[in-house]
Design a protein around this motif. Structure first.
Motif, mmCIF file in Angstrom:
data_model
loop_
_atom_site.group_PDB
_atom_site.id
_atom_site.type_symbol
_atom_site.label_atom_id
_atom_site.label_comp_id
_atom_site.label_asym_id
_atom_site.label_seq_id
_atom_site.Cartn_x
_atom_site.Cartn_y
_atom_site.Cartn_z
ATOM 1 N N GLY A 9 -1.785 -53.571 -20.240
ATOM 2 C CA GLY A 9 -1.199 -52.688 -20.267
ATOM 3 C C GLY A 9 -2.040 -51.341 -20.677
ATOM 4 O O GLY A 9 -3.026 -51.404 -20.382
ATOM 5 N N ARG A 10 -1.377 -50.382 -21.026
ATOM 6 C CA ARG A 10 -1.894 -49.030 -21.561
ATOM 7 C C ARG A 10 -2.931 -49.313 -22.400
ATOM 8 O O ARG A 10 -4.487 -48.861 -22.275
ATOM 9 N N MET A 11 -2.801 -49.940 -23.401
ATOM 10 C CA MET A 11 -3.788 -50.060 -24.459
ATOM 11 C C MET A 11 -5.076 -51.216 -24.073
ATOM 12 O O MET A 11 -6.278 -51.018 -24.151
ATOM 13 N N GLY A 12 -4.557 -52.307 -23.240
ATOM 14 C CA GLY A 12 -5.466 -53.316 -22.695
ATOM 15 C C GLY A 12 -6.383 -52.818 -21.921
ATOM 16 O O GLY A 12 -7.485 -52.912 -21.990
ATOM 17 N N SER A 13 -5.755 -51.878 -21.056
ATOM 18 C CA SER A 13 -6.701 -51.318 -19.914
ATOM 19 C C SER A 13 -7.717 -50.299 -20.321
ATOM 20 O O SER A 13 -8.881 -50.448 -20.070
ATOM 21 N N ALA A 14 -7.381 -49.534 -21.441
ATOM 22 C CA ALA A 14 -8.179 -48.638 -21.988
ATOM 23 C C ALA A 14 -9.351 -49.258 -22.749
ATOM 24 O O ALA A 14 -10.383 -49.020 -22.679
ATOM 25 N N MET A 15 -8.862 -50.432 -23.442
ATOM 26 C CA MET A 15 -9.935 -51.134 -24.360
ATOM 27 C C MET A 15 -10.925 -52.018 -23.451
ATOM 28 O O MET A 15 -12.254 -51.972 -23.740
ATOM 29 N N ALA A 16 -10.389 -52.400 -22.423
ATOM 30 C CA ALA A 16 -11.262 -53.445 -21.318
ATOM 31 C C ALA A 16 -12.124 -52.172 -20.773
ATOM 32 O O ALA A 16 -13.276 -52.538 -20.405
ATOM 33 N N THR A 17 -11.837 -50.950 -20.158
ATOM 34 C CA THR A 17 -12.630 -50.003 -19.793
ATOM 35 C C THR A 17 -13.731 -49.648 -20.542
ATOM 36 O O THR A 17 -14.739 -49.437 -20.054
ATOM 37 N N ASN A 18 -13.374 -49.373 -21.780
ATOM 38 C CA ASN A 18 -14.486 -49.100 -22.856
ATOM 39 C C ASN A 18 -15.505 -50.226 -22.998
ATOM 40 O O ASN A 18 -16.711 -49.736 -23.023
ATOM 41 N N LEU A 19 -15.129 -51.591 -22.995
ATOM 42 C CA LEU A 19 -16.071 -52.387 -22.876
ATOM 43 C C LEU A 19 -16.827 -52.583 -21.784
ATOM 44 O O LEU A 19 -18.204 -52.723 -21.902
ATOM 45 N N VAL A 28 -11.231 -60.017 -16.619
ATOM 46 C CA VAL A 28 -9.830 -59.552 -16.818
ATOM 47 C C VAL A 28 -8.817 -60.509 -16.179
ATOM 48 O O VAL A 28 -9.197 -61.065 -15.098
ATOM 49 N N PHE A 29 -7.713 -60.526 -16.954
ATOM 50 C CA PHE A 29 -6.501 -61.098 -16.438
ATOM 51 C C PHE A 29 -5.134 -60.556 -16.828
ATOM 52 O O PHE A 29 -5.159 -60.126 -17.885
ATOM 53 N N ASN A 30 -4.468 -60.409 -15.886
ATOM 54 C CA ASN A 30 -3.153 -59.813 -16.275
ATOM 55 C C ASN A 30 -2.180 -60.484 -14.945
ATOM 56 O O ASN A 30 -2.412 -60.885 -13.968
ATOM 57 N N ARG A 31 -0.737 -60.836 -15.593
ATOM 58 C CA ARG A 31 0.246 -61.499 -14.648
ATOM 59 C C ARG A 31 0.136 -60.572 -13.250
ATOM 60 O O ARG A 31 0.497 -61.095 -12.376
ATOM 61 N N SER A 32 0.099 -59.323 -13.445
ATOM 62 C CA SER A 32 0.417 -58.609 -12.343
ATOM 63 C C SER A 32 -1.034 -58.073 -11.790
ATOM 64 O O SER A 32 -1.661 -57.529 -12.428
ATOM 65 N N THR A 61 -6.770 -60.556 -26.562
ATOM 66 C CA THR A 61 -5.384 -60.708 -25.782
ATOM 67 C C THR A 61 -4.455 -59.458 -26.401
ATOM 68 O O THR A 61 -4.435 -59.025 -27.563
ATOM 69 N N MET A 62 -3.776 -58.765 -25.482
ATOM 70 C CA MET A 62 -2.961 -57.481 -25.586
ATOM 71 C C MET A 62 -1.523 -58.178 -25.131
ATOM 72 O O MET A 62 -1.101 -58.043 -23.938
#
Length: 64
Positions: A9-19, A28-32, A61-62
């Motif tokens: 989501g918003r927070m998860g995407s931002a954190m993954a981007t920074n990593l 990365v995994f997301n249901r969508s 996990t987020m």
């Protein structure tokens, strides 16, 4: 560091981007699936299943 990231989501995407930008090996995994695409373009590995994103040294996990 090999890191799995579940929930983009918003927070998860931002954190993954920074990593990714910090040079970590991120899966990365997301249901969508469309939420994974921008991160894969940045260099993340795409996981088809939650278990595929759970094989690194750390898993973040987020939940909704």
């Amino acid at each position: 560091m090999k890191t799995g990231f579940i929930g983009l989501g918003r927070m998860g995407s931002a954190m993954a981007t920074n990593l990714i930008k910090a040079g970590h090996d991120v899966t990365v995994f997301n249901r969508s699936p469309e939420k994974r695409e921008p991160l894969v373009k940045l260099g993340a590995h795409e996981a088809a299943h939650v278990s595929d994103a759970s094989r690194g040294e750390a898993v973040i996990t987020m939940p909704r």
